[in-house]
Design a protein around this motif. Structure first.
Motif, PDB file in Angstrom:
ATOM      1  N   MET A 151       0.843  -1.194   0.000  1.00 11.55           N
ATOM      2  CA  MET A 151       0.000   0.000   0.000  1.00 11.55           C
ATOM      3  C   MET A 151       0.883   1.250   0.000  1.00 11.55           C
ATOM      4  O   MET A 151       1.864   1.325   0.736  1.00 11.55           O
ATOM      5  N   ALA A 152       0.562   2.168  -0.851  1.00 12.51           N
ATOM      6  CA  ALA A 152       1.400   3.373  -0.967  1.00 12.51           C
ATOM      7  C   ALA A 152       1.277   4.204   0.306  1.00 12.51           C
ATOM      8  O   ALA A 152       0.197   4.293   0.896  1.00 12.51           O
ATOM      9  N   PRO A 153       2.376   4.791   0.771  1.00 15.35           N
ATOM     10  CA  PRO A 153       2.284   5.671   1.946  1.00 15.35           C
ATOM     11  C   PRO A 153       1.461   6.906   1.600  1.00 15.35           C
ATOM     12  O   PRO A 153       1.454   7.370   0.465  1.00 15.35           O
ATOM     13  N   PHE A 154       0.758   7.381   2.605  1.00 14.75           N
ATOM     14  CA  PHE A 154      -0.115   8.514   2.355  1.00 14.75           C
ATOM     15  C   PHE A 154       0.678   9.812   2.445  1.00 14.75           C
ATOM     16  O   PHE A 154       1.713   9.872   3.109  1.00 14.75           O
ATOM     17  N   PRO A 155       0.221  10.865   1.751  1.00 16.26           N
ATOM     18  CA  PRO A 155       0.971  12.135   1.769  1.00 16.26           C
ATOM     19  C   PRO A 155       1.052  12.730   3.165  1.00 16.26           C
ATOM     20  O   PRO A 155       0.234  12.440   4.032  1.00 16.26           O
ATOM     21  N   ARG A 156       2.063  13.571   3.373  1.00 21.51           N
ATOM     22  CA  ARG A 156       2.311  14.127   4.696  1.00 21.51           C
ATOM     23  C   ARG A 156       1.168  14.999   5.197  1.00 21.51           C
ATOM     24  O   ARG A 156       0.881  15.034   6.396  1.00 21.51           O
ATOM     25  N   TRP A 157       0.517  15.699   4.284  1.00 19.85           N
ATOM     26  CA  TRP A 157      -0.535  16.609   4.745  1.00 19.85           C
ATOM     27  C   TRP A 157      -1.820  15.845   5.072  1.00 19.85           C
ATOM     28  O   TRP A 157      -2.732  16.396   5.672  1.00 19.85           O
ATOM     29  N   LEU A 158      -1.887  14.568   4.697  1.00 16.44           N
ATOM     30  CA  LEU A 158      -3.075  13.759   5.007  1.00 16.44           C
ATOM     31  C   LEU A 158      -2.603  12.388   5.450  1.00 16.44           C
ATOM     32  O   LEU A 158      -2.690  11.417   4.724  1.00 16.44           O
ATOM     33  N   PHE A 175       0.562   9.319  18.062  1.00 18.29           N
ATOM     34  CA  PHE A 175      -0.089   8.165  18.688  1.00 18.29           C
ATOM     35  C   PHE A 175      -0.290   7.021  17.707  1.00 18.29           C
ATOM     36  O   PHE A 175      -0.726   5.951  18.094  1.00 18.29           O
ATOM     37  N   TRP A 176      -0.027   7.229  16.450  1.00 25.98           N
ATOM     38  CA  TRP A 176      -0.284   6.196  15.439  1.00 25.98           C
ATOM     39  C   TRP A 176       1.023   5.823  14.768  1.00 25.98           C
ATOM     40  O   TRP A 176       1.284   6.212  13.639  1.00 25.98           O
ATOM     41  N   PRO A 177       1.866   5.072  15.457  1.00 28.85           N
ATOM     42  CA  PRO A 177       3.179   4.771  14.888  1.00 28.85           C
ATOM     43  C   PRO A 177       3.098   3.904  13.635  1.00 28.85           C
ATOM     44  O   PRO A 177       3.916   4.016  12.744  1.00 28.85           O
ATOM     45  N   GLU A 178       2.122   3.010  13.537  1.00 32.54           N
ATOM     46  CA  GLU A 178       2.036   2.150  12.371  1.00 32.54           C
ATOM     47  C   GLU A 178       0.672   2.296  11.734  1.00 32.54           C
ATOM     48  O   GLU A 178      -0.329   2.492  12.427  1.00 32.54           O
ATOM     49  N   THR A 179       0.626   2.211  10.412  1.00 30.63           N
ATOM     50  CA  THR A 179      -0.676   2.248   9.748  1.00 30.63           C
ATOM     51  C   THR A 179      -1.193   0.823   9.619  1.00 30.63           C
ATOM     52  O   THR A 179      -0.443  -0.107   9.348  1.00 30.63           O
ATOM     53  N   LEU A 180      -2.488   0.704   9.827  1.00 31.46           N
ATOM     54  CA  LEU A 180      -3.126  -0.604   9.806  1.00 31.46           C
ATOM     55  C   LEU A 180      -3.287  -1.073   8.359  1.00 31.46           C
ATOM     56  O   LEU A 180      -3.565  -0.281   7.473  1.00 31.46           O
ATOM     57  N   GLN A 181      -3.094  -2.366   8.148  1.00 28.54           N
ATOM     58  CA  GLN A 181      -3.298  -2.898   6.800  1.00 28.54           C
ATOM     59  C   GLN A 181      -4.317  -4.022   6.837  1.00 28.54           C
ATOM     60  O   GLN A 181      -4.157  -4.982   7.578  1.00 28.54           O
ATOM     61  N   PHE A 182      -5.337  -3.870   6.033  1.00 34.62           N
ATOM     62  CA  PHE A 182      -6.349  -4.924   5.910  1.00 34.62           C
ATOM     63  C   PHE A 182      -6.028  -5.724   4.660  1.00 34.62           C
ATOM     64  O   PHE A 182      -6.063  -5.202   3.551  1.00 34.62           O
ATOM     65  N   HIS A 183      -5.712  -7.004   4.849  1.00 36.07           N
ATOM     66  CA  HIS A 183      -5.297  -7.778   3.691  1.00 36.07           C
ATOM     67  C   HIS A 183      -6.459  -8.446   2.975  1.00 36.07           C
ATOM     68  O   HIS A 183      -6.381  -8.688   1.790  1.00 36.07           O
ATOM     69  N   ALA A 184      -7.508  -8.774   3.701  1.00 36.48           N
ATOM     70  CA  ALA A 184      -8.638  -9.459   3.063  1.00 36.48           C
ATOM     71  C   ALA A 184      -9.931  -8.813   3.540  1.00 36.48           C
ATOM     72  O   ALA A 184     -10.539  -9.284   4.493  1.00 36.48           O
ATOM     73  N   PRO A 185     -10.325  -7.707   2.901  1.00 35.37           N
ATOM     74  CA  PRO A 185     -11.493  -6.957   3.385  1.00 35.37           C
ATOM     75  C   PRO A 185     -12.752  -7.806   3.432  1.00 35.37           C
ATOM     76  O   PRO A 185     -13.565  -7.658   4.343  1.00 35.37           O
ATOM     77  N   LEU A 186     -12.895  -8.717   2.453  1.00 36.62           N
ATOM     78  CA  LEU A 186     -14.116  -9.531   2.420  1.00 36.62           C
ATOM     79  C   LEU A 186     -14.173 -10.460   3.624  1.00 36.62           C
ATOM     80  O   LEU A 186     -15.229 -10.642   4.244  1.00 36.62           O
ATOM     81  N   LYS A 234      -5.974 -14.129   9.020  1.00 32.03           N
ATOM     82  CA  LYS A 234      -5.966 -13.942   7.579  1.00 32.03           C
ATOM     83  C   LYS A 234      -5.975 -12.451   7.224  1.00 32.03           C
ATOM     84  O   LYS A 234      -5.351 -12.027   6.266  1.00 32.03           O
ATOM     85  N   VAL A 235      -6.711 -11.669   8.041  1.00 32.81           N
ATOM     86  CA  VAL A 235      -6.851 -10.251   7.715  1.00 32.81           C
ATOM     87  C   VAL A 235      -5.598  -9.475   8.087  1.00 32.81           C
ATOM     88  O   VAL A 235      -5.128  -8.629   7.331  1.00 32.81           O
ATOM     89  N   PHE A 236      -5.030  -9.747   9.278  1.00 33.27           N
ATOM     90  CA  PHE A 236      -3.971  -8.871   9.761  1.00 33.27           C
ATOM     91  C   PHE A 236      -2.565  -9.442   9.583  1.00 33.27           C
ATOM     92  O   PHE A 236      -1.611  -8.694   9.496  1.00 33.27           O
ATOM     93  N   GLU A 237      -2.429 -10.761   9.599  1.00 36.04           N
ATOM     94  CA  GLU A 237      -1.081 -11.336   9.505  1.00 36.04           C
ATOM     95  C   GLU A 237      -1.058 -12.482   8.511  1.00 36.04           C
ATOM     96  O   GLU A 237      -0.871 -13.643   8.875  1.00 36.04           O
TER      97      GLU A 237
END
Lengths: 108, 89, 170
Positions: free
Chosen positions: C1-8, C50-61, C161-164
């Motif tokens: 997943m691409a990192p999000f821009p600094r202003w957002l 407070f949000w050191p890591e961004t969450l990644q959802f690997h299998a939304p369904l 499955k979703v997180f790891e």
């Protein structure tokens, strides 16, 4: 039809809230009593809030969804407070009835 | 029909609050009493929602949300106190 | 997943904040949307630490189906526990048991613990210090081992499955 649905939801919510409190009063030890409020929150207050949403949405003044916030908040906080209460009880070594000994008898 | 159901619901929630108070008085341990307080807060939310439907007023929603917030924070603070003997650590 | 821009930094958090603001005000007026967007933009900037890591959802369904399963279980388990409370409390078989954890991440473990607490009949009590097992209390468990299996298959597998998805299974 709508009134029937509303009545059913309100009655279900009130009955589950009542059963939760009954469990709080009736169950034998603290760890079993701990199950009562999580239940009253999830289904009891949940269905009351759904009833409230439906009621105010059909009153003619537009859709009213802000009750969802209370439901969401309760769903997020109920497990946290149950967990903290259990931790406190384990810490204080609250006595229990039960056939099985706890594996983590004195974790602190 | 809705009026009758609302009355029954009020009665049930009132009995639930009475049972909660009984547990609050009897105890026997401190976590039991905190649990009773937590349940009482939830029952108060239920009562406020019912009152809002009965009176047809949306004003009670804010009160319900505030009781939910205060109930959660007070439960956490009391548990912290039991666990550590101090609230802020 | 691409990192999000600094202003957002947290677009999803922004979206959630706007939604909560609109729900809180119970209106879709343009003023509220504007103010909500402003708050949703400023609050993530100020709480970035407070949000050191961004969450990644690997299998939304899978996540969606998981939420559905949990809601259904809450409904069914509520009825079961209601029957237990109204029945004979003396005949209950409460039990403490430990669930060995395959999940490693903090988010996965906390979600699993919250799920266990939310479904009535089981409450998660304590995470072991090495994050290897979770102490659970059940209101009525004649067969705790079967319950452990059920928790692992029903709740832990989809969360894993979703997180790891790529971590080796232990």
């Amino acid at each position: 039809m709508l009134e029937l649905l509303l009545s059913l939801l309100i009655l279900a919510g009130a009955i589950f809230t009542f059963i939760g409190a009954l469990g709080l009063a009736r169950l034998p030890d603290f760890y079993t009593r701990l199950h009562a409020p999580t239940k009253a929150t999830t289904l009891g207050v949940g269905s009351l809030l759904i009833a409230s949403t439906i009621y105010f949405s059909t009153q003619g003044s537009g859709v009213s969804l802000h009750e969802i916030l209370v439901t969401l908040f309760l769903f997020i906080t109920a497990p946290v407070s149950a967990h903290l209460l259990a931790k406190a009880a384990l810490h204080l070594k609250v006595p229990r009835v039960g056939q099985r000994a706890a594996p983590g008898d004195s974790p602190q | 029909m809705l009026a009758i159901v609302l009355n029954i619901a009020f009665a049930l929630v009132a009995v639930a609050i009475a049972l909660g108070f009984w547990r609050l008085l009897v105890g026997p341990s401190a976590p039991d009493r905190i649990l009773a307080l937590d349940t009482l807060a939830i029952n108060a939310i239920a009562l406020l929602i019912l009152l809002g439907i009965r009176l047809g007023s949306g004003l009670y929603f804010e009160a319900a949300l505030l009781i939910a917030l205060i109930g959660f924070v007070s439960t956490v603070a009391l548990c912290k106190y039991l666990l550590r003997g101090d609230i802020i650590d | 997943m691409a990192p999000f821009p600094r202003w957002l930094p947290q677009p999803r958090l922004t979206l959630v904040l706007v939604l909560v603001w609109l729900l809180l005000n119970n209106s879709l007026g343009p003023g509220h949307i504007l103010l909500g967007l402003l708050l949703g933009w400023v609050i993530p900037l100020f709480t970035q630490r407070f949000w050191p890591e961004t969450l990644q959802f690997h299998a939304p369904l899978t996540l969606l189906r998981f939420v559905g399963v949990v809601l259904w279980d809450i409904l069914v388990a509520n009825l079961t526990v209601a029957r237990l409370i109204l029945g004979q409390p003396g005949q209950l078989k409460p039990a403490f048991f430990e669930v060995p954890l395959d999940l490693k991440g903090e988010i996965g473990i906390s979600l699993l613990a919250n799920t266990i607490s939310l479904t009535p009949g089981t409450v998660s009590l304590e995470l072991s210090p090495d994050h290897a097992s979770l102490l659970v209390h059940a209101l009525d468990a004649p067969d705790p081992d079967a319950l452990v299996q059920e928790i692992k298959e029903r709740y832990e597998a989809p969360l894993k499955k979703v997180f790891e998805p790529c971590s080796p299974s232990s």
